[in-house]
Write a protein that holds these residues in place. Sequence first.
Motif, PDB file in Angstrom:
ATOM      1  N   GLU A 167       0.730  -1.190  -0.025  1.00  0.00           N
ATOM      2  CA  GLU A 167       0.111   0.242   0.070  1.00  0.00           C
ATOM      3  C   GLU A 167       1.216   1.277   0.037  1.00  0.00           C
ATOM      4  O   GLU A 167       0.514   2.187  -0.692  1.00  0.00           O
ATOM      5  CB  GLU A 167      -1.105   0.084   1.185  1.00  0.00           C
ATOM      6  CG  GLU A 167      -1.978  -0.755   1.067  1.00  0.00           C
ATOM      7  CD  GLU A 167      -1.980  -2.295   1.483  1.00  0.00           C
ATOM      8  OE1 GLU A 167      -0.571  -2.717   1.645  1.00  0.00           O
ATOM      9  OE2 GLU A 167      -2.713  -3.243   1.083  1.00  0.00           O
ATOM     10  N   VAL A 168       1.893   1.334   0.803  1.00  0.00           N
ATOM     11  CA  VAL A 168       2.885   2.382   0.617  1.00  0.00           C
ATOM     12  C   VAL A 168       3.703   2.380  -0.172  1.00  0.00           C
ATOM     13  O   VAL A 168       4.858   1.619   0.097  1.00  0.00           O
ATOM     14  CB  VAL A 168       3.477   2.686   2.320  1.00  0.00           C
ATOM     15  CG1 VAL A 168       4.182   3.884   2.432  1.00  0.00           C
ATOM     16  CG2 VAL A 168       2.332   2.795   3.228  1.00  0.00           C
ATOM     17  N   ARG A 169       3.821   2.992  -1.394  1.00  0.00           N
ATOM     18  CA  ARG A 169       4.846   2.651  -2.386  1.00  0.00           C
ATOM     19  C   ARG A 169       5.887   3.717  -2.535  1.00  0.00           C
ATOM     20  O   ARG A 169       6.067   4.260  -3.649  1.00  0.00           O
ATOM     21  CB  ARG A 169       4.039   2.321  -3.705  1.00  0.00           C
ATOM     22  CG  ARG A 169       2.957   1.371  -3.948  1.00  0.00           C
ATOM     23  CD  ARG A 169       2.297   1.489  -4.961  1.00  0.00           C
ATOM     24  NE  ARG A 169       1.157   2.597  -5.131  1.00  0.00           N
ATOM     25  CZ  ARG A 169       1.318   3.641  -5.807  1.00  0.00           C
ATOM     26  NH1 ARG A 169       2.375   3.969  -6.724  1.00  0.00           N
ATOM     27  NH2 ARG A 169       0.493   4.810  -5.636  1.00  0.00           N
TER      28      ARG A 169
ATOM     29  N   PHE B  73      13.900   7.751  -0.641  1.00  0.00           N
ATOM     30  CA  PHE B  73      13.056   8.640   0.012  1.00  0.00           C
ATOM     31  C   PHE B  73      12.604   7.937   1.306  1.00  0.00           C
ATOM     32  O   PHE B  73      11.962   8.669   2.134  1.00  0.00           O
ATOM     33  CB  PHE B  73      11.896   9.221  -0.917  1.00  0.00           C
ATOM     34  CG  PHE B  73      12.467  10.254  -1.880  1.00  0.00           C
ATOM     35  CD1 PHE B  73      12.299  11.663  -1.432  1.00  0.00           C
ATOM     36  CD2 PHE B  73      13.015   9.799  -3.050  1.00  0.00           C
ATOM     37  CE1 PHE B  73      12.869  12.520  -2.413  1.00  0.00           C
ATOM     38  CE2 PHE B  73      13.202  10.935  -3.846  1.00  0.00           C
ATOM     39  CZ  PHE B  73      13.357  12.190  -3.762  1.00  0.00           C
ATOM     40  N   THR B  74      12.382   6.569   1.375  1.00  0.00           N
ATOM     41  CA  THR B  74      12.108   6.101   2.758  1.00  0.00           C
ATOM     42  C   THR B  74      13.183   6.574   3.824  1.00  0.00           C
ATOM     43  O   THR B  74      12.920   7.059   4.804  1.00  0.00           O
ATOM     44  CB  THR B  74      12.058   4.782   2.408  1.00  0.00           C
ATOM     45  OG1 THR B  74      11.029   3.999   1.717  1.00  0.00           O
ATOM     46  CG2 THR B  74      11.678   4.017   4.143  1.00  0.00           C
ATOM     47  N   ILE B  75      14.523   6.456   3.267  1.00  0.00           N
ATOM     48  CA  ILE B  75      15.613   6.799   4.278  1.00  0.00           C
ATOM     49  C   ILE B  75      15.646   8.373   4.538  1.00  0.00           C
ATOM     50  O   ILE B  75      15.625   8.785   5.454  1.00  0.00           O
ATOM     51  CB  ILE B  75      16.910   6.366   3.776  1.00  0.00           C
ATOM     52  CG1 ILE B  75      17.023   4.997   3.547  1.00  0.00           C
ATOM     53  CG2 ILE B  75      17.981   6.888   4.625  1.00  0.00           C
ATOM     54  CD1 ILE B  75      16.662   4.184   4.934  1.00  0.00           C
TER      55      ILE B  75
ATOM     56  N   LEU C  68       2.083  10.895  -1.498  1.00  0.00           N
ATOM     57  CA  LEU C  68       2.273  10.082  -2.771  1.00  0.00           C
ATOM     58  C   LEU C  68       0.905  10.056  -3.471  1.00  0.00           C
ATOM     59  O   LEU C  68       0.789  10.550  -4.468  1.00  0.00           O
ATOM     60  CB  LEU C  68       2.774   8.811  -2.403  1.00  0.00           C
ATOM     61  CG  LEU C  68       2.979   7.892  -3.856  1.00  0.00           C
ATOM     62  CD1 LEU C  68       3.940   8.730  -4.812  1.00  0.00           C
ATOM     63  CD2 LEU C  68       3.274   6.643  -3.404  1.00  0.00           C
ATOM     64  N   ILE C  69      -0.105   9.707  -2.635  1.00  0.00           N
ATOM     65  CA  ILE C  69      -1.647   9.901  -3.234  1.00  0.00           C
ATOM     66  C   ILE C  69      -2.187  10.880  -3.702  1.00  0.00           C
ATOM     67  O   ILE C  69      -2.621  11.204  -4.564  1.00  0.00           O
ATOM     68  CB  ILE C  69      -2.443   9.210  -2.311  1.00  0.00           C
ATOM     69  CG1 ILE C  69      -2.063   7.451  -2.072  1.00  0.00           C
ATOM     70  CG2 ILE C  69      -4.000   9.066  -2.708  1.00  0.00           C
ATOM     71  CD1 ILE C  69      -3.145   6.910  -0.952  1.00  0.00           C
ATOM     72  N   VAL C  70      -1.897  11.953  -2.910  1.00  0.00           N
ATOM     73  CA  VAL C  70      -2.087  13.660  -3.103  1.00  0.00           C
ATOM     74  C   VAL C  70      -1.401  13.899  -4.404  1.00  0.00           C
ATOM     75  O   VAL C  70      -2.251  14.257  -5.422  1.00  0.00           O
ATOM     76  CB  VAL C  70      -2.168  14.525  -1.949  1.00  0.00           C
ATOM     77  CG1 VAL C  70      -2.242  15.722  -2.458  1.00  0.00           C
ATOM     78  CG2 VAL C  70      -2.878  13.935  -0.902  1.00  0.00           C
ATOM     79  N   PHE C  71      -0.047  13.798  -4.259  1.00  0.00           N
ATOM     80  CA  PHE C  71       0.685  13.983  -5.440  1.00  0.00           C
ATOM     81  C   PHE C  71       0.210  13.498  -6.991  1.00  0.00           C
ATOM     82  O   PHE C  71       0.192  14.020  -7.973  1.00  0.00           O
ATOM     83  CB  PHE C  71       2.049  13.776  -5.259  1.00  0.00           C
ATOM     84  CG  PHE C  71       2.829  14.830  -4.229  1.00  0.00           C
ATOM     85  CD1 PHE C  71       2.113  15.792  -3.828  1.00  0.00           C
ATOM     86  CD2 PHE C  71       4.073  14.374  -3.720  1.00  0.00           C
ATOM     87  CE1 PHE C  71       2.632  16.592  -2.660  1.00  0.00           C
ATOM     88  CE2 PHE C  71       4.617  15.065  -2.574  1.00  0.00           C
ATOM     89  CZ  PHE C  71       3.885  16.387  -2.322  1.00  0.00           C
ATOM     90  N   ASP C  72      -0.280  12.138  -6.854  1.00  0.00           N
ATOM     91  CA  ASP C  72      -0.549  11.179  -7.892  1.00  0.00           C
ATOM     92  C   ASP C  72      -1.903  11.818  -8.412  1.00  0.00           C
ATOM     93  O   ASP C  72      -2.147  11.354  -9.699  1.00  0.00           O
ATOM     94  CB  ASP C  72      -0.542   9.851  -7.340  1.00  0.00           C
ATOM     95  CG  ASP C  72      -0.307   8.778  -8.756  1.00  0.00           C
ATOM     96  OD1 ASP C  72       0.351   9.399  -9.422  1.00  0.00           O
ATOM     97  OD2 ASP C  72      -0.711   7.515  -8.362  1.00  0.00           O
ATOM     98  N   HIS C  73      -2.628  12.444  -7.701  1.00  0.00           N
ATOM     99  CA  HIS C  73      -4.047  12.757  -8.409  1.00  0.00           C
ATOM    100  C   HIS C  73      -3.921  14.281  -8.789  1.00  0.00           C
ATOM    101  O   HIS C  73      -5.109  14.858  -8.997  1.00  0.00           O
ATOM    102  CB  HIS C  73      -5.091  12.589  -7.054  1.00  0.00           C
ATOM    103  CG  HIS C  73      -5.634  11.175  -7.154  1.00  0.00           C
ATOM    104  ND1 HIS C  73      -4.889  10.301  -6.475  1.00  0.00           N
ATOM    105  CD2 HIS C  73      -6.412  10.487  -7.719  1.00  0.00           C
ATOM    106  CE1 HIS C  73      -5.272   9.074  -6.309  1.00  0.00           C
ATOM    107  NE2 HIS C  73      -6.438   9.044  -7.002  1.00  0.00           N
TER     108      HIS C  73
ATOM    109  N   LEU D 238       8.739  10.663  -8.340  1.00  0.00           N
ATOM    110  CA  LEU D 238      10.101  10.707  -7.789  1.00  0.00           C
ATOM    111  C   LEU D 238      10.186  10.102  -6.388  1.00  0.00           C
ATOM    112  O   LEU D 238      11.208   9.177  -6.313  1.00  0.00           O
ATOM    113  CB  LEU D 238      10.446  12.316  -7.551  1.00  0.00           C
ATOM    114  CG  LEU D 238      11.809  12.521  -6.759  1.00  0.00           C
ATOM    115  CD1 LEU D 238      12.942  12.348  -7.605  1.00  0.00           C
ATOM    116  CD2 LEU D 238      12.077  14.189  -6.363  1.00  0.00           C
ATOM    117  N   ILE D 239       9.096  10.342  -5.797  1.00  0.00           N
ATOM    118  CA  ILE D 239       9.261   9.246  -4.351  1.00  0.00           C
ATOM    119  C   ILE D 239       8.569   8.135  -4.351  1.00  0.00           C
ATOM    120  O   ILE D 239       8.796   7.465  -3.298  1.00  0.00           O
ATOM    121  CB  ILE D 239       8.477  10.326  -3.187  1.00  0.00           C
ATOM    122  CG1 ILE D 239       6.918  10.573  -3.466  1.00  0.00           C
ATOM    123  CG2 ILE D 239       9.352  11.893  -3.056  1.00  0.00           C
ATOM    124  CD1 ILE D 239       6.192  11.382  -2.375  1.00  0.00           C
TER     125      ILE D 239
END
Length: 351
Positions: free
Chosen positions: A291-293, A298-300, A326-331, A341-342
């Motif tokens: 779920e968290v891709r 960028f995790t580090i 990530l979800i907000v950026f993707d939409h 990027l992330i």
Amino acid sequence: MKQQTKLERAVLILALFGLSIALLYFGKPFLVPFALGGLLAMLLTKLCEHLERFKMPRGVAALIALLGFVLIVAGVLTLLGWQLAGFSENMDELQHRAAEVVAQFRAWLQDSVGIDQQQQQKMVEQPASSAGATGSVLMDFASGTMSIAVDTILVLVYTFLFITFRRQLKNFVLLLVPVDKRNETTKVLHESASVAQHYLGGLSKMIVALWIMYGLGFSVLGVENAIFFAVFCGLMEIIPFVGNLIGTSFTVLAVAVQGGDSRMILGVIGVYLFVQFIQTYLLEPLVVGNEVRINPLFTIVGLVLGELIWGVGGMVLAIPLLGILLIVFDHVPSLKPYAYLIGSYKEKKKK
């Protein structure tokens, strides 16, 4: 003219980024409990919805879910306290063994590195008087305990209010966007809540599985207070990458101080490697999922920035908050490059 516009836009983005970091840093006392309460509310919302199907008032359902969570946490803390009682009973012996380990380490420094005993003593000397240092430690402990208690109450209050007024908060967000964008915004809100629920719920299940595996492994090896170290190593999993190393390193040091031989120490490391193999290739795909891709880089970066800005709380919040971003950026079309990027996307092979 176009180049000047691009330069102004880049400067504006950097300024907004710097301002956001400053607001996050100085707003830590308010934002950390607020964010923790929001994520915990997302985790408990599904249980509340299930209770509400039985015609239970939303406030009562929220209170029952919150009390259940508090009881679980209290049970874990009670277990840790019970195990810590074993440490206090053998504290004199542990201090003696710790002194022996320190003496052996100082001798190794003198023989191998060339730092003699006097130089080592100067490195650890404190300029403050012992009485003043003791008073300072007591004041810091009291202040830290009070701060943790206040933050814990705030998190619980925020969680209850977020669950109770979740529909009003959702409608408020929808009122902020144009009518033609409300369906897309609703989708973003549902996906964000789903990501937080699946990640936190899966992480909770994985921690319980780690408790069982570490507990069995350490008990078979004969580690003293094996349950304590198993629970500690499992709880440290809330900090990705770093937590499991900290938990295992602490266990290895404690085993050495308790007088464990090289076989036991190697056994603890072996248990850690085996559990990590099971966790990486079995537990995470089945329990936590994808779920968290967020890609590893960028995790580090998120963990480091989270620790710098919000301390340990920032490390705990970094991954779920990055997943929501990530979800907000993707939409949002203009933010899709940042999602790419992330995010963790598989590159298509060129034919």
